[in-house]
Scaffold this motif. Structure first.
Motif: not given
Lengths: 196, 172
Positions: B21-24, B98-101, B145-154, B157-160
Motif C-alpha cells: 500500500n505504498r507506505v513511506t 487519508p491515513v490508516v492507523m 488491511i488493504s481494504i482499510a488503505f483503499e477506504e482511507a484513500r477513497k 478519512r482515517p480508517v483503523a
C-alpha cells in the motif's frame, strides 16, 4: 518583546520560496505574505500539534524549506516532539516559536513557567543543530537571514508582545481566507502533488 | 505447524501490507509487543520510521507527511489511541487526511470476558469519532488491511485496523 506583525514583516524579506506554516502568527501572516500558495495558515486544528505537523511536512518534502511559527503554549503541550525532530534531523526545518508568556486566546493567563522556561536550551538539549533566542526586533533583524541560510533543524525562540483575546469565540474576527483543507489542496497543487 | 501458529498474524504479513500500500513513513510509538515488527521495519529501505513519544503527536505528524504527498501509517496501541482524541479530530479528521492507523487491540479476546478497560473503550471511541475499523486476527485477515488503505484513500478519512493478535502480529 517584539511585535509579532513587525517580526513577520522582517522575516518575509528573507522568506524566499520557503513553505510557511504560520501557526499562531497566521492572523498577521495572511496580510503580509506575497506567496499564499506556499502558505499553510491552518489556524489551530488541535493545540500542541503544529511542530509535529510541520516536521511531517519537512520529512515528506526534503526538497523544500519548511518554516513554522509555533507558540510556547503549543510547545509545552507537545514538547516531546522536540526529541523526535532532533532525532530525524530534517535539514530543511526552521522552527520559530512565538513566546508571549501567556495563553493569548483564552484571556492571557500565564503559561506554566512563563518567565523561567528557556525553550532554546530545551531544544538544544534535545539535539537541535542550532538554537537561538531573541527578545527584540533589532537583534532578530540582524540575524534572521543567517538563520535561514544555514541548515536545520534550527529552533528560534522569540519573545513577542501578547495579543489578548477575551471575546466569545463566535464573535472573534475570522482571519482565515481559505479553509484548512483548501490551503492544503493549494499547496499540493503548487508542489505538483497529485491528489491521492 | 500448530493450530495456534496457523491462526496467527505474522509481522512479515503486516510489513508486506505496508509495502503493498505504498507506505513511506511509519509514525509510531511501540506497542507492548512490537519488537519484531520494529526490526523488520527498520531493515526495510522504503520505510522511514518516525518515533513519537505521545500518540496524539502521531496524527499531526501523519497529517504533515500526507500534506507533503507521502503516505504515512500510524502504528500505536489502543491505550494511546484513547489519549489522541483531540489530535485525531483536528489534524486527521479536520484536514481530510487519508491515513490508516494500525492499533494494537490490547485486552481484546474473542472468548470469555474482557477484563482490560483499554479494550472495553476502543471500539466505543472509534464509533464516537465515526471512524470505520477492521479487525485483523490472523494472516487470513490480511486483505482487510488493504481494504482499510483503499477506504482511507477513497473517503479521505482515517480508517483503523485493530490488530487483535498483537503478540504474533508484531512479534515472532
Amino acid at each position: 518583546m517584539m511585535d509579532t506583525a513587525e517580526m513577520l514583516k522582517v522575516f518575509n524579506r528573507y522568506r524566499g520560496d520557503a513553505i510557511v506554516v504560520p501557526g499562531r502568527g497566521g492572523r498577521h501572516w495572511v496580510a503580509i505574505s506575497t506567496r499564499p500558495s506556499r502558505d499553510l495558515p491552518l489556524g489551530d486544528p488541535a493545540m500542541g500539534g503544529h511542530a509535529s505537523f510541520a516536521m511531517g511536512l519537512a520529512l515528506a518534502r526534503p526538497d523544500q524549506k519548511i518554516v513554522l511559527f509555533d507558540s510556547e503554549g503549543d510547545v509545552q503541550m507537545g514538547m516531546g516532539i522536540l526529541a523526535t525532530i532532533a532525532e530525524q534531523q530534517p535539514a530543511n526545518f526552521y522552527h520559530f516559536m512565538l513566546d508571549n508568556e501567556c495563553y493569548g486566546t483564552t484571556g492571557g493567563q500565564p503559561v506554566p513557567g512563563a518567565r523561567t522556561v528557556a525553550y532554546d536550551a530545551i531544544a538544544r538539549a534535545c539535539g537541535y543543530t542550532r538554537t537561538h533566542a531573541y527578545d527584540n526586533l533589532e537583534t532578530f533583524s540582524l540575524n534572521v537571514e543567517r538563520i535561514l541560510s544555514g541548515p536545520g533543524p534550527v529552533f528560534v525562540a522569540l519573545k513577542v508582545r501578547p495579543e489578548i483575546e477575551n471575546e466569545p469565540i463566535g464573535t472573534r474576527r475570522k482571519w482565515r481566507t481559505r479553509t484548512q483543507v483548501q490551503a492544503i489542496r493549494d499547496l499540493r497543487r503548487e508542489l505538483g502533488i497529485a491528489e491521492a | 505447524m500448530t493450530q495456534a501458529q496457523k491462526a496467527s498474524l505474522s509481522p512479515e504479513t503486516v510489513l508486506a501490507e505496508m509495502k503493498k500500500n505504498r507506505v513511506t513513513h511509519v509514525v509510531w510509538l511501540p506497542d507492548s509487543e512490537t519488537n519484531w515488527l520494529y526490526l523488520l521495519m527498520k531493515a526495510e529501505p522504503s520505510l522511514t520510521l518516525v518515533g513519537v513519544n505521545r500518540e496524539g503527536l502521531a496524527f499531526s505528524a501523519a497529517a504533515g507527511i500526507s500534506a507533503g504527498g507521502k503516505h504515512p501509517l500510524v502504528l500505536i496501541q489502543n491505550t494511546g489511541l484513547l489519549e489522541s482524541g483531540d489530535s485525531l479530530r483536528g489534524w486527521a479528521l479536520g484536514l481530510d487526511i487519508p491515513v490508516v492507523m494500525m492499533v494494537g487491540y490490547r485486552g481484546w479476546t474473542r472468548h470469555g470476558v474482557n477484563t482490560d478497560t483499554a479494550a472495553t473503550y476502543t471500539e466505543r471511541f472509534l464509533n464516537a469519532f465515526g471512524i470505520n475499523y477492521y479487525l485483523v486476527e490472523s494472516d487470513e485477515d490480511a486483505p482487510r488491511i488493504s481494504i482499510a488503505f483503499e477506504e482511507a484513500r477513497k473517503t479521505k478519512r482515517p480508517v483503523a485496523v485493530l490488530v487483535a493478535d498483537e503478540y504474533h502480529g508484531f512479534n515472532r
